[in-house]
Motif scaffolding. Structure first.
Motif, PDB file in Angstrom:
ATOM      1  N   ALA A 109     -10.501 -84.433 -26.734  1.00  0.00           N
ATOM      2  CA  ALA A 109      -9.452 -85.264 -26.143  1.00  0.00           C
ATOM      3  C   ALA A 109      -9.313 -84.918 -24.665  1.00  0.00           C
ATOM      4  CB  ALA A 109      -8.122 -85.056 -26.857  1.00  0.00           C
ATOM      5  N   GLU A 117      -2.394 -87.933 -24.109  1.00  0.00           N
ATOM      6  CA  GLU A 117      -3.815 -88.205 -24.312  1.00  0.00           C
ATOM      7  C   GLU A 117      -4.240 -89.442 -23.528  1.00  0.00           C
ATOM      8  OE1 GLU A 117      -4.627 -88.509 -28.468  1.00  0.00           O
ATOM      9  OE2 GLU A 117      -4.774 -86.345 -28.745  1.00  0.00           O
ATOM     10  N   THR A 120      -9.958 -90.107 -26.374  1.00  0.00           N
ATOM     11  CA  THR A 120     -10.411 -89.189 -27.418  1.00  0.00           C
ATOM     12  C   THR A 120     -11.774 -89.624 -27.918  1.00  0.00           C
ATOM     13  OG1 THR A 120      -9.361 -90.450 -29.218  1.00  0.00           O
ATOM     14  CG2 THR A 120      -8.036 -88.739 -28.156  1.00  0.00           C
TER      15      THR A 120
END
Length: 641
Positions: A109, A117, A120
């Motif tokens: 990630a 985030e 990913t």
């Protein structure tokens, strides 16, 4: 919104200061290379790996681990760098997986510093590969993008580096694996894999914020394990707690109510998942260990960023000749330092909040610890009774970091022991060692060995743990006196060439017979004179008094003994063994090195900080050791009470 990438897909990066988080089903080596616009890496100085973890704008982990956090500052990369490639490889450790197809698919990630985030990527489809280029960050039209790569190499790290144009790739790959092996030797073994049922609930109102304002550290709850085998163990040691069920453990108890309006909940001993209070406390201690490691990592990262930002601002300002006229340069310096001080001050405030919370938790956890987890000064030892079952773990010391020297984390190792212990009687590079002469260091090392042996004897049921001693020259008689006087040893300490040979022959015979019985499926046919108890061999003054045959036997016990219940506790100075050359390097690496005085040599399994290890000592004037050993000896004569 997070972009979930597939192999070959790319995504624009909205910022240049990033963190790359890696999760794998087994310990992996994480590194990164800095390439030009064609991806070619010009020299080893543009490769970050455990042996050289810091490059301008890039920092990777110092050791193999199942979880990594790599720090990247794209604006601080050297000129001419157009591509940052993140590499993963399996360490060449004995008994570990040799291909990615044998482990869970690694997950990568890319996040901002606040924990959000950005993209990913799950590296699926790997089989025989032992190294993989996971993803790359690359320049595109004045900005930066991330691309999911997932290119595996069956030829391992050497093939992957050669593919990026690195000269003498095989030699470099070997040096990286050597650095990984050194890191594994100094690393504290991680707790069992975390349960899929979820993480520990820290407080009723939700987890505390991370020091950088992002996601809080994750705490490892207990993973459900299968029942341990009733027969003699074979293969890897089964760390299942006795009678642990295979279903999910119950949730942690509810947290205490808040102390007042707006105040955080009071910490509770046993605030973790587990089937028993001992298991909950074990998981809670590991959670505190991880929280402190990650909170300190965030603080150090913030301080490094503040220093780097100040240097960059000063460099930009002073590179202009006009700023050197009058007071412009002095003003720029003051402003840059003020920004640095503001950033570091905010980071310290966040760290202090976390430290206060952990200190409050430690204050309620420490008094609640059972004897195997408690220090010798804990009153629980004065009410000691020989147990009826083996505990989950044993405390062998305390750990702390320089940012929080007063906050001590118990160092727990799982039982049965997975690896032997080496108490270094040499002179480590610590302040405490500098104030201690060589003879005193050796005496303290043997006293530590006696305390560890006494703890192991005390936490096993009566008759289920035996201790042997090899003291070739008889120089440890004073330190061994508590064990000898109490009568808890399997026999008198062995001395001289004959004594060394006899004990080693006895224990190697036990390992051979148990292994053969297990392979043949005939555990019930072992000779009646074979002691079925777990065995501990204390070796003093190695390698003095050991010939080549004895050294070979000792290495055999270190490698093969733990899986069949034979463990080593060595007191040795590695420099004294230099005459054997590199033949003993695997022996040292297979053992957990601890010291008789404070020394910052152990690394945590998350971010690889250098933790100061503090050995356990009995309080001055205390008779707790004699009390415990007397009760162990009495239980052996009459059975547990």
């Amino acid at each position: 919104m997070t972009a979930e990438l597939v192999r070959g897909q790319n995504h624009t990066l909205p910022q240049t200061r990033l963190e790359i988080r890696i999760s794998a089903g087994a310990p992996v080596v994480a590194g990164a290379t800095l390439g030009d616009e064609h991806g070619t890496v010009h020299g080893v100085e543009r490769i970050a790996h455990p042996g050289s973890p810091h490059l301008p704008g890039l920092e990777v982990s110092r050791q193999a681990a199942a979880d990594h956090r790599l720090a990247v500052d794209l604006d601080a990369l050297p000129d001419g760098v157009h591509r940052v490639t993140v590499l993963l490889a399996l360490p060449l450790e004995a008994g570990g997986p040799t291909r990615f197809g044998a482990v869970a698919a690694p997950f990568v990630a890319v996040t901002g510093l606040e924990g959000t985030e950005i993209a990913t990527f799950t590296l699926t489809g790997l089989d025989t590969e032992s190294a993989v280029a996971a993803l790359e960050l690359y320049r595109r039209q004045g900005g930066w993008k991330v691309r999911a790569v997932g290119q595996g190499y069956a030829g391992g790290l050497a093939a992957m580096l050669a593919d990026q144009g690195v000269d003498r790739a095989a030699e470099l790959a070997g040096s990286i694996q050597e650095a990984v092996a050194r890191g594994l030797a100094r690393s504290v073994s991680p707790p069992p894999p975390r349960s899929p049922e979820g993480d520990r609930v820290r407080h009723a109102e939700g987890p505390a914020p991370a020091p950088d304002g992002g996601q809080p550290p994750v705490r490892p709850p207990a993973a459900p394990q299968p029942e341990p085998p009733a027969a003699v163990p074979s293969g890897p040691i089964d760390y299942a707690h006795p009678r642990r069920q295979s279903a999910a453990p119950p949730p942690p108890p509810p947290a205490a109510p808040p102390a007042g309006p707006g105040e955080p909940a009071r910490p509770v001993a046993g605030d973790a998942t587990g089937w028993s209070m001992d298991e909950r406390l074990y998981n809670q201690i590991w959670g505190m260990f991880e929280d402190l490691a990650r909170a300190t990592a965030a603080y150090r990262s913030a301080v490094d960023f503040a220093e780097s930002r100040m240097d960059q601002e000063l460099e930009r300002t002073l590179s202009d000749p006009r700023s050197r006229i009058g007071g412009a340069g002095d003003l720029a310096r003051e402003q840059a330092r003020a920004k640095r001080d503001e950033l570091t001050g905010r980071a310290r405030e966040a760290l202090d909040r976390d430290l206060a919370q952990l200190a409050a938790e430690s204050a309620v956890v420490e008094p609640a610890l059972p004897a195997p987890y408690a220090g010798w000064d804990n009153p629980v030892w004065h009410a000691y009774r020989v147990p009826m079952e083996i505990p989950m773990a044993l405390r062998i010391g305390d750990l702390h970091l320089p940012e929080s020297a007063a906050l001590r984390i118990p160092l727990l190792v799982r039982l049965p022991l997975e690896r032997g212990i080496w108490i270094d009687s040499g002179r480590p590079a610590s302040e405490a060692a500098a104030l201690t002469d060589s003879d005193q260091l050796h005496r303290l090392a043997m006293e530590s060995a006696v305390l560890h042996a006494a703890r192991l004897l005390a936490v096993y049921p009566a008759g289920e743990f035996s201790v042997h001693v090899i003291d070739p020259a008889g120089s440890a008689a004073a330190a061994l006196a508590p064990l000898v006087r109490s009568g808890v040893l399997a026999g008198p300490p062995a001395s001289g060439p004959g004594g060394v040979s006899s004990v080693l022959a006895q224990l190697t015979r036990r390992v051979d017979l148990v292994q053969m019985a297990v392979r043949a499926g005939a555990a019930d046919s072992l000779p009646p004179d074979l002691d079925p108890a777990e065995q501990l061999l204390i070796v003093n003054d190695f390698p003095h008094g050991f010939d080549d045959r004895a050294v070979t036997q000792l290495r055999y016990l270190a490698d093969e003994g733990p899986s069949v219940g034979v463990h080593l506790l060595m007191v040795a100075d590695r420099q004294d063994a230099a005459g054997f050359g590199p033949v003993l390097d695997p022996l040292w690496r297979s053992l957990l090195r601890i010291t008789p005085v404070a020394d910052n040599h152990l690394a945590d399994p998350w971010v690889g900080h250098a933790w100061t290890y503090e050995p356990l000592r009995t309080p001055p004037g205390s008779s707790v050791l004699e009390l415990v050993l007397a009760r162990v000896a009495a239980a052996r004569r009459t059975g547990p009470r």
